[in-house]
Write a protein that holds these residues in place. Sequence first.
Motif, PDB file in Angstrom:
ATOM      1  N   SER A  18       6.110  19.843  26.080  1.00 23.01           N
ATOM      2  CA  SER A  18       6.677  20.406  27.319  1.00 23.01           C
ATOM      3  C   SER A  18       8.172  20.124  27.403  1.00 23.01           C
ATOM      4  N   LYS A  19       8.655  19.126  26.634  1.00 20.91           N
ATOM      5  CA  LYS A  19      10.080  18.823  26.721  1.00 20.91           C
ATOM      6  C   LYS A  19      10.898  19.604  25.696  1.00 20.91           C
ATOM      7  N   TYR A  20      10.370  19.727  24.465  1.00 19.33           N
ATOM      8  CA  TYR A  20      11.188  20.303  23.388  1.00 19.33           C
ATOM      9  C   TYR A  20      10.735  21.692  22.950  1.00 19.33           C
ATOM     10  N   VAL A  21       9.473  22.041  23.182  1.00 17.35           N
ATOM     11  CA  VAL A  21       8.983  23.323  22.667  1.00 17.35           C
ATOM     12  C   VAL A  21       8.921  24.334  23.802  1.00 17.35           C
ATOM     13  N   MET A  28      17.689  22.582  27.678  1.00 16.21           N
ATOM     14  CA  MET A  28      16.932  22.555  26.416  1.00 16.21           C
ATOM     15  C   MET A  28      16.821  23.972  25.846  1.00 16.21           C
ATOM     16  N   ILE A  29      16.607  24.962  26.721  1.00 13.48           N
ATOM     17  CA  ILE A  29      16.469  26.347  26.239  1.00 13.48           C
ATOM     18  C   ILE A  29      17.786  26.791  25.591  1.00 13.48           C
ATOM     19  N   PHE A  33      18.191  28.307  21.804  1.00 11.46           N
ATOM     20  CA  PHE A  33      18.908  29.534  21.440  1.00 11.46           C
ATOM     21  C   PHE A  33      19.976  29.243  20.386  1.00 11.46           C
ATOM     22  N   LEU A  34      20.725  28.156  20.600  1.00  9.96           N
ATOM     23  CA  LEU A  34      21.846  27.857  19.705  1.00  9.96           C
ATOM     24  C   LEU A  34      21.344  27.584  18.288  1.00  9.96           C
ATOM     25  N   ILE A  35      20.304  26.749  18.178  1.00  5.10           N
ATOM     26  CA  ILE A  35      19.865  26.346  16.834  1.00  5.10           C
ATOM     27  C   ILE A  35      19.185  27.514  16.125  1.00  5.10           C
ATOM     28  N   THR A  36      18.394  28.313  16.866  1.00 10.23           N
ATOM     29  CA  THR A  36      17.806  29.514  16.252  1.00 10.23           C
ATOM     30  C   THR A  36      18.910  30.464  15.805  1.00 10.23           C
ATOM     31  N   TYR A 131      13.378  33.056  25.602  1.00 11.05           N
ATOM     32  CA  TYR A 131      13.619  32.403  24.313  1.00 11.05           C
ATOM     33  C   TYR A 131      12.498  32.712  23.331  1.00 11.05           C
ATOM     34  N   TRP A 132      11.242  32.653  23.788  1.00 12.65           N
ATOM     35  CA  TRP A 132      10.141  32.826  22.821  1.00 12.65           C
ATOM     36  C   TRP A 132      10.035  34.256  22.322  1.00 12.65           C
ATOM     37  N   PHE A 133      10.418  35.213  23.158  1.00 10.87           N
ATOM     38  CA  PHE A 133      10.477  36.602  22.642  1.00 10.87           C
ATOM     39  C   PHE A 133      11.573  36.708  21.572  1.00 10.87           C
ATOM     40  N   PHE A 134      12.701  36.046  21.827  1.00 11.15           N
ATOM     41  CA  PHE A 134      13.786  36.046  20.833  1.00 11.15           C
ATOM     42  C   PHE A 134      13.309  35.387  19.534  1.00 11.15           C
TER      43      PHE A 134
END
Length: 591
Positions: A18-21, A28-29, A33-36, A131-134
Amino acid sequence: MAHDSHEHDHHHEETFISKYVFSLDHKMISKQFLITGMVMGVIGVTMSLLFRLQLAWPDKQWPILETLLGKWGTDGIMDPNIYLALVTIHGTIMVFFVLTAGLSGTFSNLLIPLQIGARDMASGFLNMLSYWFFFASSIVMVISLFVENGPASAGWTVYPPLSALPQAMPGSGMGMTLWLVSMALFIVSSLLGGINYIVTVLNLRTKGMSMTRLPLTIWAFFVTAILGVLSFPVLLSAALLLIFDRSFGTSFYLSDIMVAGELLTNQGGSPILFQHLFWFLGHPEVYIILLPALGITSEVISTNSRKPIFGYRAMVGSILAIAFLSFIVWGHHMFITGMNPFLGSVFTFTTLLIAIPSAVKAFNYMTTLWKGNLRLTPAMLFSIGLVSTFITGGLTGLILGDSALDINVHDTYFVVAHFHIVMGLSAIFGMFAGVYHWFPKMFGRRMIKGLGYIHFWVTIVCAYGVFFPMHFLGLAGLPRRYYTNTSFPMFDDLADINVLISIFAIVGGIAQVVFLFNFFYSALRGKKSTQNPWKSTTMEWTTPVEHVHGNWPGEIPEVHRWAYDYSKPGMDEDFVPQTVALKPGEVESGH
């Protein structure tokens, strides 16, 4: 404020997932985005280096090609079909996945709630979905690289008929279908994010934060989100009609076509229709990419010049003018489609008009820098680099925006040079400036300054080394997207320029490794940051260094002044945060 009343005490201990995923926290989001975006950027840049090898040394064998491309690089020689696919996917990844989602997704998420004084985005759940759609869209795009006939290869603009007929070329099959699926997911992500950003800016500003006190970064993200919400659905409709043409036998874009000697039954469609729909998104897209970078630059230049931004209202006006005009210039991509010359002159007029608000921004940056007390941090250098690329790239836009001049250089390397400098480099520089500047806010640590300087100087020299000579290739008539020019004796003299460009490209690519090392090493081991390392006035620096879900422990501070009170006469320090009340008799600047 209503959303202040429920203190965040009921947050039980968060699990790793719940914190990182599946995090709902905007900070966190933004890192997700940045790392992806960075991972996709590495893929995109690697592709460009592969096709630069091919362009500079077309007859040489490169064993690395066999390793990386498999059957497409037999004996170390690149297959012409995969060359087109690499160009296509490189363009798609850089424009959409790195510069749109990587830039807007990262910084809109990080800064909108922090700079307007909100606990979080209007909807944390929609934000997570965006984010998850991206992420899903990125995965599908990467999977398309591994299908048997190769990925989509109709150019990043996927013009029909190459994209509409599965039998047209190897990359028109499954790879093209996956490209369309990936883009559909991407558009959903963009719309979810955009709606969230708009609602947050309009409804969740803290007490005293009027629209005219918003930092220019927020204005840029806000207008970018509006552009996306208005223009991305048009690309979705273009893609849907393309799917119908590919799979259900319709003829929206097809008419009177022969493939391998066989006349197809399609009649009545027009590939020009696709171009209209594509570029109706495609031109606002340029500003969806550029505006966030320009917003970041406004913030970084003002902070590091220790001066108020010059002409705040003119800057806001220019952002709005660019946004409005960007919807009525798309035809300049289509001057040689046989459009009515009168219509061409209309698009020429609107295109040249958009140079005015762009020039306002450039002059305002230069005036802010003029006689400032400059601190040349890596972020500041990248921002000044952006002003430089924005001007040099913009000047060639005047040539391409004129229908009579465009005919001579259309579809040559001149166009490649223009849009890579004005859009690609400016946006990438804005992104680097943002990362260097807000890194302490994201990770609570400082990046290594020396490596930042190496990264900047090698990058800007190589960037100009790659794209400046391309103007001359274009003026000499060298067409873009050609796999090799050796069959045209008239281009033999230009071979050396291609070698030079490729050497710069390879060195510039290697320089990004310095940045990646600096980023990940500093995130884990860097020097701890103070709360306000740049002595900045905006609200994000009033939050504690360690991240709190909800941003401010206790009350959200109230805003009393605009965002750029630097070096104000009569004040104790050379910066006054927005949350400091006006003294008796003090007038608010900038109004």
